[in-house]
Design a protein around this motif. Structure first.
Motif, PDB file in Angstrom:
ATOM      1  N   UNK A  85       0.791  -1.226   0.000  1.00 15.09           N
ATOM      2  CA  UNK A  85       0.000   0.000   0.000  1.00 15.09           C
ATOM      3  C   UNK A  85       0.824   1.277   0.000  1.00 15.09           C
ATOM      4  N   UNK A  86       2.144   1.161  -0.079  1.00 10.94           N
ATOM      5  CA  UNK A  86       2.970   2.363   0.003  1.00 10.94           C
ATOM      6  C   UNK A  86       2.734   3.304  -1.175  1.00 10.94           C
ATOM      7  N   UNK A  87       2.364   2.761  -2.337  1.00 14.17           N
ATOM      8  CA  UNK A  87       2.120   3.616  -3.501  1.00 14.17           C
ATOM      9  C   UNK A  87       0.640   3.948  -3.683  1.00 14.17           C
ATOM     10  N   UNK A 111      -1.964   4.829   9.861  1.00 14.59           N
ATOM     11  CA  UNK A 111      -1.560   6.095  10.466  1.00 14.59           C
ATOM     12  C   UNK A 111      -0.037   6.186  10.562  1.00 14.59           C
ATOM     13  N   UNK A 112       0.595   5.091  10.919  1.00 13.05           N
ATOM     14  CA  UNK A 112       2.056   5.065  11.046  1.00 13.05           C
ATOM     15  C   UNK A 112       2.715   5.423   9.719  1.00 13.05           C
ATOM     16  N   UNK A 113       2.118   4.992   8.613  1.00  9.67           N
ATOM     17  CA  UNK A 113       2.677   5.257   7.289  1.00  9.67           C
ATOM     18  C   UNK A 113       2.046   6.462   6.604  1.00  9.67           C
ATOM     19  N   UNK A 114       1.305   7.262   7.392  1.00 11.42           N
ATOM     20  CA  UNK A 114       0.740   8.539   6.929  1.00 11.42           C
ATOM     21  C   UNK A 114      -0.150   8.371   5.699  1.00 11.42           C
ATOM     22  N   UNK A 115      -0.965   7.334   5.702  1.00 10.92           N
ATOM     23  CA  UNK A 115      -1.872   7.114   4.594  1.00 10.92           C
ATOM     24  C   UNK A 115      -3.190   7.855   4.819  1.00 10.92           C
ATOM     25  N   UNK A 116      -3.669   8.502   3.775  1.00 13.75           N
ATOM     26  CA  UNK A 116      -4.983   9.142   3.851  1.00 13.75           C
ATOM     27  C   UNK A 116      -6.031   8.037   3.933  1.00 13.75           C
ATOM     28  N   UNK A 117      -6.754   8.019   5.036  1.00 11.21           N
ATOM     29  CA  UNK A 117      -7.634   6.892   5.320  1.00 11.21           C
ATOM     30  C   UNK A 117      -9.077   7.340   5.507  1.00 11.21           C
ATOM     31  N   UNK A 288     -16.548   8.477   5.908  1.00 10.89           N
ATOM     32  CA  UNK A 288     -15.892   9.569   6.609  1.00 10.89           C
ATOM     33  C   UNK A 288     -14.384   9.391   6.609  1.00 10.89           C
ATOM     34  N   UNK A 289     -13.668  10.502   6.616  1.00  9.73           N
ATOM     35  CA  UNK A 289     -12.220  10.465   6.819  1.00  9.73           C
ATOM     36  C   UNK A 289     -11.931  10.221   8.287  1.00  9.73           C
ATOM     37  N   UNK A 290     -10.933   9.411   8.580  1.00 10.54           N
ATOM     38  CA  UNK A 290     -10.633   9.055   9.960  1.00 10.54           C
ATOM     39  C   UNK A 290     -10.341  10.274  10.818  1.00 10.54           C
ATOM     40  N   UNK A 291      -9.579  11.239  10.282  1.00 10.24           N
ATOM     41  CA  UNK A 291      -9.110  12.367  11.076  1.00 10.24           C
ATOM     42  C   UNK A 291      -9.887  13.641  10.811  1.00 10.24           C
TER      43      UNK A 291
END
Length: 298
Positions: A85-87, A111-117, A288-291
């Motif tokens: 999922x890094x790309x 979250x650790x890998x700063x993915x828009x979730x 919804x966006x997590x953050x």
């Protein structure tokens, strides 16, 4: 929102899972689906899922996890996010029938890998007569076991659901000085008849019991109420939180953990799940966006 790529873990192959997949594929033109496969699920529904993905030209990749071996599953989720999922530009989790332990693990690594979730939750039309049986040994989530202060007693917060045996199992295992029961408000899904305060209290022998009401279907998914209750507890107790209520509560709890990382998250696996525990799929879904605070219904 039509992301170019996304990851959609699909667990527990109920009719709601199949119908939710069809709705989602039509709406978002997905590029990739990861299908998380536990030990034994309906071959009929698996075939239906495969047929939908073939029709919509959606790629499926199966990833096998294990209820019995959480360390194995944790490493699998870590590898999935790091290697596949890094790309990926956007990650969308369909949490509708996903185990909470898996939800929290995925959110941690994303979250650790700063993915828009983002997440999506398809409500059922109703629930079956029973959801699960024979609760197993509770366990703390890896990397989410809190920061315990020496000399403090334990407060166990249980966000209750329809399974009184799980409440009992949690209290017997952790032996808290204080048990706090968070009771879902409202009459949805026969909640007032099936989520009864008195019966939950009866499972909490040997501990002081407090209660509060919360609505996880409210605009902020109960976050403000949960934050108030956690803030009161953590000044005097080491706090452990369990989610047994609406599946959507797992999102609120994870947001609370991000705000209060000193609390611990616990999960109660069971030995038997009702494969028909939910009935149908409602017209309304929560996306919804997590953050983010904004919430969308489709």
């Amino acid at each position: 929102l039509c992301p170019k790529k996304f990851f959609r873990p699909a667990l527990l192959c109920s009719t709601r899972r199949v119908n939710g997949l069809r709705r989602f594929a039509d709406a978002y033109s997905p590029h990739l689906i990861i299908f998380d496969e536990y030990e034994s699920y309906s071959s009929k529904n698996l075939s239906r899922i495969q047929a939908i993905c073939d029709e919509k030209k959606v790629k499926i990749e199966k990833l096998k996890l294990s209820y019995k071996n959480p360390a194995y599953s944790w490493r699998k989720l870590e590898s999935l996010v790091a290697n596949k999922l890094m790309s990926t530009e956007n990650v969308i989790l369909d949490i509708s029938t996903m185990p909470r332990e898996t939800i929290w693990g995925l959110l941690f690594f994303l979250q650790k890998n700063s993915k828009q979730t983002h997440y999506i939750y398809h409500k059922p039309l109703n629930y079956g007569e029973w959801l699960c049986k024979e609760p197993d040994r509770p366990r703390l989530l890896y990397k989410h076991s809190g920061i315990a202060e020496f000399g403090r007693h334990t407060a166990l917060m249980i966000l209750t659901g329809y399974d009184y045996d799980r409440t009992n199992q949690l209290v017997r295992f952790y032996e808290p000085a204080l048990t706090v029961l968070g009771l879902q408000k409202g009459s949805q899904f026969d909640n007032q008849k099936r989520n009864i305060e008195k019966q939950h209290r009866e499972q909490c022998k040997g501990t002081e019991v407090n209660t509060f009401e919360i609505d996880f279907y409210s605009g902020d998914l109960g976050f403000s109420v949960l934050n108030e209750e956690i803030t009161k507890l953590k000044s005097d107790y080491n706090v452990i939180v369990a989610s047994l209520g609406p599946k959507i509560s797992s999102i609120s709890i994870y947001r609370i953990f991000l705000k209060h990382p000193e609390i611990a998250l616990t999960y109660v696996p069971t030995k038997e799940y009702n494969k028909s525990y939910s009935v149908g799929i409602a017209d309304e879904a929560i996306y919804e966006a997590l953050q983010k605070d904004n919430r969308h219904r489709t």
